[in-house]
Design an enzyme around this catalytic site. Structure first.
Site, short mmCIF file in Angstrom:
data_model
loop_
_atom_site.label_atom_id
_atom_site.label_comp_id
_atom_site.label_asym_id
_atom_site.label_seq_id
_atom_site.Cartn_x
_atom_site.Cartn_y
_atom_site.Cartn_z
N ILE A 144 0.55 2.68 -17.45
CA ILE A 144 1.95 3.09 -17.45
C ILE A 144 2.43 3.48 -16.06
O ILE A 144 3.60 3.66 -15.84
CB ILE A 144 2.21 4.29 -18.40
CG1 ILE A 144 1.18 5.39 -18.17
CG2 ILE A 144 2.20 3.82 -19.85
CD1 ILE A 144 1.44 6.64 -18.99
N GLY A 145 1.52 3.59 -15.10
CA GLY A 145 2.02 3.96 -13.78
C GLY A 145 0.93 3.97 -12.73
O GLY A 145 -0.25 4.08 -13.04
N GLY A 147 0.28 6.04 -9.26
CA GLY A 147 0.76 7.10 -8.37
C GLY A 147 0.25 6.88 -6.96
O GLY A 147 -0.37 5.87 -6.66
N ALA A 148 0.51 7.84 -6.10
CA ALA A 148 0.05 7.73 -4.71
C ALA A 148 -1.47 7.62 -4.67
O ALA A 148 -2.03 6.89 -3.87
CB ALA A 148 0.51 8.94 -3.91
N VAL A 152 -2.49 5.57 -13.95
CA VAL A 152 -2.27 6.32 -15.19
C VAL A 152 -2.18 5.37 -16.38
O VAL A 152 -1.48 4.35 -16.31
CB VAL A 152 -0.98 7.16 -15.10
CG1 VAL A 152 -0.80 8.00 -16.36
CG2 VAL A 152 -1.02 8.06 -13.87
N ASP A 264 6.43 15.51 -2.07
CA ASP A 264 6.78 14.12 -2.42
C ASP A 264 7.70 14.10 -3.64
O ASP A 264 7.48 13.35 -4.59
CB ASP A 264 5.53 13.28 -2.66
CG ASP A 264 5.83 11.77 -2.62
OD1 ASP A 264 6.90 11.39 -2.09
OD2 ASP A 264 5.00 10.97 -3.11
#
Length: 527
Positions: A144-145, A147-148, A152, A264
């Protein structure tokens, strides 16, 4: 994505202003006026890897075991847990796909068998335990994602059948800097206790320390984020904007009270669920505020469009005011549905800011490096053009623009704080709506709503980062993190572990972290 309707409630405002708890007027909210629904945009993935989370010691799930004593049950459970993570049987911690081979969907199998085998996360079962019923019709796990610093996935917690998010922090132990950063983020996720800040619900059981390379953190699953919502075609009412901004500032007030700078804040790091509840996430760049002005701080922070002028101008010391600048940019973006300062380079970023705010005074630039000051002073003298903010949208009312102008202040020492921004009248309606029908801190009774005594709580004590001072080697930090995770295991909850047989999991471990282009750009080197 709908917000429930609410009427201005005098008692709630009295409760807010007086700081006391109050029961609301006695009408029940049976007929909510739903705002336009904002469904989360669907992710298009070529393959939906089969479903991935397993619950830990079955003894904890079934305390009453007819056929064995509790001691024997505990021993059996411990043995099962050990086998799952036994380095002797598993050379690598997890089998990874062959190099260059894309993880494909799982082979066809009877649905039940496949679902049970495919679950990425499983409990440590032993032979007497039975699979929870809900494993039969589970959604597939899927990414679903990104990140830096991690990937995820959305997975099912087998202990209760709830969908949760599973974040993989890979390559943790590459070097000391990476170890410290991950440990800091992990400690923060376990420290946070606030409804507008994402926190760890659980951490998966680590394997034996020799095989310990990645950390898996379970958090609440959120359906969308502010970036997806802003770029979607759905209309955003002024009620949405107010309740989103209220929650961002409510979470930020809490973080800043803990002495933490997020560094951020951007729409993609503001997660939103289907009830419009918002949580700040991704603490990969967060740190404790540096109060000693002689200590230099890294400038590789904040995605460029949301970067405060003091960072753009090479200031070696900055405060939590950088997060407020980012919130101001997001507020304008919620109103105008486009990025406020969308520049191609950090220098152009600064020029767009001065186009709006005018040329800053020398006093406002006191922390900037000489090259940045020279750039400003070389250019033409600009007058502020703040009234242009009224053209963002019809929702850019006098109150909205007034608050926005208190956030978009060049001099960080004169920028409004999260606490003071929350007291601005523009946010009264957002507070009312949030606490009338969205929050977990107030509750409804047969006679009305009972409000909390503290609408925007802070944390005491602050987050303590002194643990970082004594970290000197990768092996030492690895041992400390390993021990920390074991200590976090929540009371009597069954510990979770990865099911390495799951097809989705094989895809998960081969998924990579954000490419360099997605990372915050490197700082500008002023001549």
């Amino acid at each position: 994505m709908s917000l429930c309707g609410t009427r201005a409630n005098a008692k709630m405002m009295a409760a807010y202003n007086g700081g006391t708890s109050a029961a609301a007027a006695g009408h029940h909210h049976h007929h909510h006026h739903h705002l336009p629904h904002l469904p989360p945009p669907h992710l298009h993935h070529h393959h939906h890897p089969q479903h991935h989370l397993h619950p830990g010691s079955a003894a904890a799930v079934h305390p009453v075991q007819q056929h064995t004593s509790s001691a024997a049950a505990a021993a059996a459970a411990a043995a099962a847990a050990a086998a799952m993570l036994n380095p002797g049987q598993q050379q690598p911690y997890f089998p990874s796909p062959a190099p260059g081979q894309a993880p494909g969907p799982a082979a066809a199998a009877p649905a039940q068998v496949q679902a049970a085998a495919a679950a990425t996360v499983k409990a440590h079962h032993h032979q007497h335990s039975h699979h929870p019923q809900q494993q039969l019709d589970i959604e597939p796990d899927r990414p679903i994602g990104y990140g830096a610093f991690g990937v995820v996935w959305s997975v099912t917690d087998p202990r209760d059948g709830k969908r949760v998010a599973l974040k993989k922090m890979p390559n943790v132990f590459q070097n000391l800097v990476s170890c410290k950063r991950v440990f800091r983020e992990l400690k923060m996720l376990c420290f946070f206790k606030h409804d507008n800040v994402l926190s760890a619900l659980d951490i998966l059981q680590p394997p034996h320390i020799d095989y310990f390379e990645e950390i898996y953190v379970v958090t609440e699953l959120m359906q969308s984020d502010l970036h997806k919502i802003i770029v979607s075609p759905q209309p955003l009412s002024s009620d949405h904007v107010k309740v989103f901004l209220y929650q961002i500032l409510r979470g930020l007030k809490y973080l800043h009270s803990a002495g933490i700078l997020h560094r951020d804040i951007k729409p993609g790091n503001l997660l939103v669920n289907s009830n419009c509840v918002l949580k700040i996430c991704d603490f990969g760049l967060a740190r404790v505020e540096e109060l000693d002005e002689s200590r230099h701080m890294t400038q590789e922070v904040v995605t460029q469009y949301y970067r405060a002028p003091e960072i753009l101008m090479g200031s070696r010391h900055y405060s939590n005011a950088i997060d407020i600048w980012s919130v101001g940019c997001i507020f304008a973006e919620l109103l105008g549905r486009r990025i406020l300062f969308q520049a191609q380079s950090p220098i152009q970023q600064l020029d767009l800011i001065t186009d709006l705010l005018g040329t800053p005074s020398l006093e406002a630039m006191r922390t900037a490096c000489e090259g940045a000051k020279a750039h400003i002073l070389r250019g033409p003298h600009k007058q502020p053009s703040l009234p242009v903010l009224y053209t963002l949208s019809s929702q850019a009312t006098h109150e909205a623009v007034h608050l926005l102008c208190r956030m978009l202040v060049f001099d960080p020492s004169k920028r409004i704080s999260a606490k003071d921004a929350l007291a601005h009248p523009y946010l009264d309606e957002g507070r009312l709506r949030y606490h009338t029908c969205m929050c977990k801190c107030c509750f409804s009774t047969s006679t009305g709503r009972v409000y909390t005594s503290d609408f925007e709580p802070v944390t005491n004590p602050k987050f303590d980062d002194t643990f970082e001072k004594n970290l000197s080697s990768v092996r030492q930090v690895k041992e400390i993190i390993h021990q920390f995770i074991l200590e976090q295991q929540k009371g009597n909850r069954v510990p979770l572990c990865i099911n390495p047989q799951s097809a989705a999991f094989k895809s998960f471990i081969s998924s990579t972290v954000a490419q360099p282009s997605e990372m915050p750009p490197s700082p500008l080197v002023w001549e």
